[in-house]
Motif scaffolding. Structure first.
Motif, PDB file in Angstrom:
ATOM      1  N   UNK A   1      42.437  29.754  47.601  1.00 33.43           N
ATOM      2  CA  UNK A   1      43.479  28.844  47.129  1.00 33.43           C
ATOM      3  C   UNK A   1      43.476  28.690  45.612  1.00 33.43           C
ATOM      4  N   UNK A   2      42.321  28.866  44.994  1.00 30.98           N
ATOM      5  CA  UNK A   2      42.243  28.711  43.539  1.00 30.98           C
ATOM      6  C   UNK A   2      41.695  29.944  42.823  1.00 30.98           C
ATOM      7  N   UNK A   3      40.944  30.781  43.511  1.00 28.50           N
ATOM      8  CA  UNK A   3      40.250  31.901  42.867  1.00 28.50           C
ATOM      9  C   UNK A   3      41.170  33.115  42.839  1.00 28.50           C
ATOM     10  N   UNK A   4      42.047  33.132  41.857  1.00 28.22           N
ATOM     11  CA  UNK A   4      43.068  34.181  41.799  1.00 28.22           C
ATOM     12  C   UNK A   4      43.404  34.485  40.345  1.00 28.22           C
ATOM     13  N   UNK A   5      44.134  35.577  40.167  1.00 27.98           N
ATOM     14  CA  UNK A   5      44.601  35.939  38.841  1.00 27.98           C
ATOM     15  C   UNK A   5      43.806  37.073  38.212  1.00 27.98           C
ATOM     16  N   UNK A   6      44.441  37.769  37.286  1.00 25.32           N
ATOM     17  CA  UNK A   6      43.806  38.910  36.619  1.00 25.32           C
ATOM     18  C   UNK A   6      44.363  39.093  35.206  1.00 25.32           C
ATOM     19  N   UNK A   7      44.548  37.980  34.507  1.00 26.77           N
ATOM     20  CA  UNK A   7      45.229  38.027  33.208  1.00 26.77           C
ATOM     21  C   UNK A   7      44.250  38.291  32.072  1.00 26.77           C
ATOM     22  N   UNK A   8      43.621  39.454  32.131  1.00 23.84           N
ATOM     23  CA  UNK A   8      42.690  39.824  31.067  1.00 23.84           C
ATOM     24  C   UNK A   8      43.407  39.951  29.718  1.00 23.84           C
ATOM     25  N   UNK A   9      44.684  40.303  29.746  1.00 22.08           N
ATOM     26  CA  UNK A   9      45.429  40.478  28.499  1.00 22.08           C
ATOM     27  C   UNK A   9      45.400  39.212  27.644  1.00 22.08           C
ATOM     28  N   UNK A  10      45.386  38.045  28.281  1.00 25.18           N
ATOM     29  CA  UNK A  10      45.300  36.790  27.536  1.00 25.18           C
ATOM     30  C   UNK A  10      43.984  36.717  26.772  1.00 25.18           C
ATOM     31  N   UNK A  11      42.880  37.073  27.434  1.00 25.95           N
ATOM     32  CA  UNK A  11      41.586  37.076  26.740  1.00 25.95           C
ATOM     33  C   UNK A  11      41.596  38.043  25.570  1.00 25.95           C
ATOM     34  N   UNK A  12      42.230  39.181  25.760  1.00 27.59           N
ATOM     35  CA  UNK A  12      42.265  40.174  24.687  1.00 27.59           C
ATOM     36  C   UNK A  12      42.997  39.644  23.459  1.00 27.59           C
ATOM     37  N   UNK A  13      44.026  38.802  23.655  1.00 23.45           N
ATOM     38  CA  UNK A  13      44.705  38.196  22.499  1.00 23.45           C
ATOM     39  C   UNK A  13      43.779  37.225  21.785  1.00 23.45           C
ATOM     40  N   UNK A  14      42.950  36.503  22.541  1.00 25.41           N
ATOM     41  CA  UNK A  14      42.012  35.573  21.919  1.00 25.41           C
ATOM     42  C   UNK A  14      40.925  36.312  21.150  1.00 25.41           C
TER      43      UNK A  14
END
Length: 455
Positions: A172-185
Motif C-alpha cells: 500500500x505504501x512501498x511503491x515507486x521508482x523515481x530515481x530521476x528525482x534523486x539524480x537531480x538532487x
C-alpha cells in the motif's frame, strides 16, 4: 533507541530471559562451506567473521507482543531488542504460531532476531511505522522509509531461524521508482541527509532487509515472501554471512533481486535458494556521481552451493558498479527456470567503475540467453568514465540449454576486457554456437565444447 528502563521493565525483562529455553549455539553459528578451488576464496571464508551472541533469550511475547495478525507489535519488538542489547546481547525470539504484525524492526548491536519454525513477522501497511532512515536507492544515498529490517552502524547482528518475513501488506505504501528525482538532487549538490524522499511528491521503494554500515552480520535460515523491491541489501558492511536463506521467486513485483551486496567487504553467501523477479545476486557499489563521492568497492565475495531461480543473472555485477567490484568467487551453483545469464556484467561510460577478478566454477543449468554476457554499453548511456572489466575465469561449467550464444563479451575500443579464460566446460543445447568476443584481450579456451564441438 533509548536504553533506559523503569524498574518494572527490568523485572519483566528478567522474567522473559529466565523463562525462555536456551538456544543451542552450534545450530546457528556454523556455516557449512566446502573447500573451494581457489586459495583466495578459502581465505575469504576463513576471514569473514560470523557474529556470536550470549546464550540469553528475550521472547517478544514477554514484552507484550501478540500473534493475532492484527495487533501492532512494533513497540513490543523494540522493547525486546532494547532489553537484549542493554543486557549485553542475546537472542530476541519470535515464537512459533500465528503472525506478528509489525512496522520496521531496527536491529541493535549484539542482538540476534531469531524466528522459530512457523513464526511469521508480517510487515504492515501503515507507512508511519517505517520511519525515515539513511539508505541507498539504486546506488544513490538518500533518506527514505525504513526497510522492513534495518540496522545502521551496528556490530554483531543476526537475523536467524526458520521462520518467515512477509512484506505483502507493505504494497500500500512501498511503491515507486523515481530515481530521476534523486539524480537531480545529486546534480544540485544536495547532501544525502537532505535528499528526503517521503513528502517530496516522489516515491521510491524500500528494500526488505538492509544492514547499513554494519560489521559482523549473519542472516541465516529465514524465508522472505512478498517483497516489493530488493530482498537482502547489505550496504557498506564488513563481514556478512548469508546462509540457508530462501528468497521469493514470485513475478508479482519487479526488481526483487535476491541478494544485493553493495560496497561490502568479505561476504559469504552459502546454501541458499535465491528466487527473484530480477537478478539472483547483484553485486553493486554505487551509481555515477554519488557512487564516486562514496567511492567504496564491493570486494571479496564467495557464493557457494546455491540454487538460482531468478529471471536475470545468477551472478550479476553492476550496473551500479561505480565504486568497483573485485574478487568474486562462485562455486557449485545450480541455475533453473528462466534465468538469462550465469554471469552478467554491465556498465557504461556514464557509470564507469570496474569489475575484476570474477571466477565461476561448477555452475550448471539452463539459460534463457547466454552463459556469460559482458556489456560496456549498458542502456546506451554515455559519459566520461570508461569502465574496466576483467579478468574473468570460467571452469568446470555446463549447460543443458542456452537460448542464445554461450559467450557474448564486449569491451570498448579504448577499454578492452582484460582477460577471459574458460576451461574444462561442456555446453549443450546452445541455440547459437557462435560466440561474440569483441575487444577482449587474452581470451583462452582449454577443453571447452559447445554442442559437442571444441572451441
Amino acid at each position: 533507541m533509548d536504553g533506559r528502563f523503569t524498574r518494572r521493565q527490568l523485572i519483566k525483562g528478567t522474567l522473559a530471559v529466565s523463562l525462555a529455553p536456551p538456544i543451542p549455539l552450534a545450530h546457528r553459528y556454523r556455516v557449512d562451506v566446502p573447500t573451494l578451488p581457489w586459495p583466495a576464496a578459502n581465505d575469504i571464508v576463513a576471514n569473514t567473521t560470523i557474529p556470536q551472541f550470549p546464550d540469553r533469550s528475550f521472547p517478544i511475547t514477554g514484552y507484550g507482543a501478540k500473534n493475532d495478525g492484527k495487533t501492532d507489535n512494533t513497540a513490543a519488538i523494540k522493547k525486546a531488542i532494547d532489553a537484549c542489547n542493554a543486557a549485553g546481547g542475546g537472542h530476541v525470539i519470535v515464537p512459533a504460531g500465528g503472525s506478528f504484525l509489525t512496522g520496521a524492526v531496527y536491529l541493535k548491536s549484539n542482538v540476534d532476531l531469531h524466528l522459530e519454525k512457523g513464526a511469521v513477522l508480517k510487515f504492515g501497511g501503515d507507512a508511519s511505522k517505517f520511519p525515515n532512515v539513511l539508505t541507498r536507492y539504486e546506488g544513490i544515498e538518500c533518506v527514505n522509509h525504513s526497510p522492513m529490517i534495518y540496522a545502521y552502524r551496528e556490530k554483531n547482528i543476526g537475523l536467524t531461524g526458520s521462520g518467515t518475513l512477509d512484506a505483502a501488506a507493505t504494497s500500500s505504501w512501498n511503491k515507486g521508482s523515481d530515481r530521476a528525482y534523486l539524480e537531480t538532487l545529486v546534480a544540485k549538490g544536495t547532501p544525502p541527509e537532505k535528499r528526503v524522499v517521503p513528502g517530496s511528491g516522489h516515491t521510491m521503494r524500500s528494500t526488505f532487509v538492509e544492514p547499513y554500515d554494519c560489521e559482523n552480520v549473519l542472516i541465516q535460515g529465514i524465508t522472505l515472501k512478498n517483497s516489493m523491491f530488493w530482498q537482502l541489501h547489505p550496504t557498506l558492511c564488513r563481514n556478512v554471512t548469508v546462509d540457508g536463506v530462501s528468497t521469493d521467486p514470485s513475478t508479482a513485483h519487479s526488481n526483487t533481486d535476491g541478494c544485493d551486496p553493495e560496497s561490502c567487504d568479505h561476504v559469504v553467501i552459502a546454501n541458499c535458494t535465491l528466487g527473484a523477479h530480477d537478478d539472483n545476486i547483484a553485486i553493486k557499489s554505487g551509481r555515477d556521481a554519488d557512487g564516486r563521492r562514496v567511492n567504496v568497492p564491493c570486494q571479496n565475495l564467495v557464493v557457494v552451493n546455491c540454487v538460482m531461480n531468478g529471471n536475470w543473472g545468477a551472478i550479476t555485477c553492476g550496473s551500479e558498479q561505480t565504486g568497483g567490484i573485485r574478487n568474486v568467487y562462485a562455486y557449485q551453483l545450480t541455475v533453473k527456470g528462466e534465468t538469462k545469464f550465469a554471469l552478467y556484467v554491465k556498465s557504461n561510460t556514464l557509470r564507469g567503475g570496474f569489475t575484476e577478478n570474477v571466477n565461476l566454477d561448477s555452475v550448471s543449468g539452463t539459460f534463457a540467453r547466454n552463459f556469460v554476457y559482458v556489456t560496456s554499453t549498458y542502456n546506451s548511456q554515455t559519459g566520461g568514465y570508461v569502465p574496466s572489466f576483467g579478468p574473468f575465469t570460467i571452469s568446470n561449467c555446463s549447460s543443458t540449454k542456452i537460448a542464445g550464444k554461450t559467450f557474448d563479451v564486449s569491451g570498448l575500443s579504448n577499454a578492452h576486457v582484460h582477460g577471459f579464460t574458460v576451461a574444462n566446460s561442456t555446453f549443450n543445447g546452445v541455440s547459437d554456437a557462435s560466440n561474440t568476443l569483441k575487444y577482449v584481450d587474452n581470451a583462452k579456451f582449454t577443453n571447452v565444447t559447445v554442442n559437442g564441438k571444441p572451441i
